[in-house]
Design a protein around this motif. Structure first.
Motif, mmCIF file in Angstrom:
data_model
loop_
_atom_site.group_PDB
_atom_site.id
_atom_site.type_symbol
_atom_site.label_atom_id
_atom_site.label_comp_id
_atom_site.label_asym_id
_atom_site.label_seq_id
_atom_site.Cartn_x
_atom_site.Cartn_y
_atom_site.Cartn_z
ATOM 1 N N ASP A 1 3.188 -8.585 6.119
ATOM 2 C CA ASP A 1 4.423 -8.465 5.351
ATOM 3 C C ASP A 1 5.581 -8.091 6.270
ATOM 4 O O ASP A 1 6.660 -8.670 6.187
ATOM 5 C CB ASP A 1 4.257 -7.417 4.240
ATOM 6 N N LEU B 1 -6.608 -3.654 -0.069
ATOM 7 C CA LEU B 1 -5.364 -3.703 0.691
ATOM 8 C C LEU B 1 -5.656 -3.141 2.067
ATOM 9 O O LEU B 1 -6.262 -2.069 2.189
ATOM 10 C CB LEU B 1 -4.275 -2.872 0.002
ATOM 11 N N ALA C 1 1.701 2.600 -1.026
ATOM 12 C CA ALA C 1 0.568 2.240 -0.171
ATOM 13 C C ALA C 1 0.872 2.573 1.289
ATOM 14 O O ALA C 1 0.008 3.094 1.996
ATOM 15 C CB ALA C 1 0.245 0.757 -0.318
ATOM 16 N N TYR C 2 2.096 2.283 1.737
ATOM 17 C CA TYR C 2 2.490 2.650 3.104
ATOM 18 C C TYR C 2 2.295 4.159 3.297
ATOM 19 O O TYR C 2 1.748 4.593 4.310
ATOM 20 C CB TYR C 2 3.955 2.292 3.380
ATOM 21 N N TYR D 1 0.168 -7.851 -2.664
ATOM 22 C CA TYR D 1 -0.207 -7.873 -1.255
ATOM 23 C C TYR D 1 -1.714 -7.812 -1.014
ATOM 24 O O TYR D 1 -2.176 -8.094 0.075
ATOM 25 C CB TYR D 1 0.432 -6.680 -0.524
ATOM 26 N N LEU E 1 -0.277 -5.332 5.322
ATOM 27 C CA LEU E 1 1.077 -4.795 5.421
ATOM 28 C C LEU E 1 1.761 -5.247 6.699
ATOM 29 O O LEU E 1 2.970 -5.509 6.704
ATOM 30 C CB LEU E 1 1.061 -3.273 5.315
ATOM 31 N N ASN F 1 4.809 -4.615 -6.290
ATOM 32 C CA ASN F 1 3.575 -3.868 -6.534
ATOM 33 C C ASN F 1 2.506 -4.182 -5.500
ATOM 34 O O ASN F 1 2.492 -5.256 -4.905
ATOM 35 C CB ASN F 1 3.022 -4.188 -7.919
ATOM 36 N N VAL F 2 1.598 -3.253 -5.338
ATOM 37 C CA VAL F 2 0.461 -3.392 -4.433
ATOM 38 C C VAL F 2 -0.299 -4.680 -4.730
ATOM 39 O O VAL F 2 -0.746 -5.382 -3.810
ATOM 40 C CB VAL F 2 -0.466 -2.165 -4.552
ATOM 41 N N ASP G 1 4.131 0.827 -6.425
ATOM 42 C CA ASP G 1 5.027 0.141 -5.513
ATOM 43 C C ASP G 1 4.385 0.112 -4.126
ATOM 44 O O ASP G 1 3.677 1.054 -3.740
ATOM 45 C CB ASP G 1 6.371 0.880 -5.463
ATOM 46 N N ILE G 2 4.620 -0.939 -3.367
ATOM 47 C CA ILE G 2 3.999 -1.097 -2.056
ATOM 48 C C ILE G 2 4.331 0.073 -1.129
ATOM 49 O O ILE G 2 3.541 0.426 -0.254
ATOM 50 C CB ILE G 2 4.369 -2.456 -1.420
ATOM 51 N N HIS G 3 5.475 0.709 -1.334
ATOM 52 C CA HIS G 3 5.844 1.855 -0.493
ATOM 53 C C HIS G 3 4.872 3.025 -0.674
ATOM 54 O O HIS G 3 4.639 3.788 0.258
ATOM 55 C CB HIS G 3 7.291 2.274 -0.764
#
Length: 163
Positions: A119, A111, A87-88, A6, A116, A2-3, A83-85
């Motif tokens: 990461d 964020l 955010a990307y 990060y 990122l 999850n966001v 999910d972090i994806h």
């Protein structure tokens, strides 16, 4: 992941009536490049160091003018549970470098693209570690002055200067 794993928390916030000068000092004090602009717990916008430089200084605002005059509103955001994806994807689609992170309507963190990138660097390092060990004759790290390779090849230590 999850966001929320990060993000930096808490996000530094000001209200829309905070002066541009106070906002700049707040960024400096906290070592951040942006502030969330809130009214109570509700997000109203975001002000970045670039907003202050480009909109305030170049736009001939006074340092005593309210930060609400130069903030970006509405702010592009991401949800803490996403999910972090996601955010990307949000970074890619919006072109912004910083995203306030929300839990419902409450700002819980920030964020950044730099978060990122760190990461990505960690993931690349994790992948390169085993590769480096398999290709190197010796483990990475400090060696003595001539090093194991030089000894294997029969080389002598470098002559000291001034002798």
């Amino acid at each position: 992941m999850n966001v929320s794993a990060y993000m930096s928390a808490p996000a530094v916030s000001v209200n829309a009536t905070t002066t541009i000068g106070e906002a700049a000092r707040c960024m400096d004090l906290h070592g951040v490049g942006c502030l969330v602009v809130t009214e109570g717990t509700v997000l109203r916008g975001i002000v970045t160091d670039r907003d202050i430089a480009m909109r305030a200084v170049a736009g001939e605002f006074d340092r005593d003018d309210p930060v609400g005059a130069v903030m970006t509103a509405p702010a592009v955001t991401v949800d803490a549970a996403q999910d972090i994806h996601a955010a990307y994807q949000t970074f890619r689609n919006s072109g912004v470098r910083r995203l306030p992170v929300l839990d419902g309507h409450r700002v819980v963190g920030m964020l950044t693209v730099d978060d990122l990138l760190m990461d990505v660097f960690r993931r690349v390092a994790d992948l390169l570690g085993p590769v480096a060990w398999s290709v190197l004759e010796e483990p990475p790290g400090p060696r003595d002055e001539i090093g194991p390779r030089a000894r294997k090849q029969g080389k002598s230590p470098p002559a000291s200067r001034g002798s």
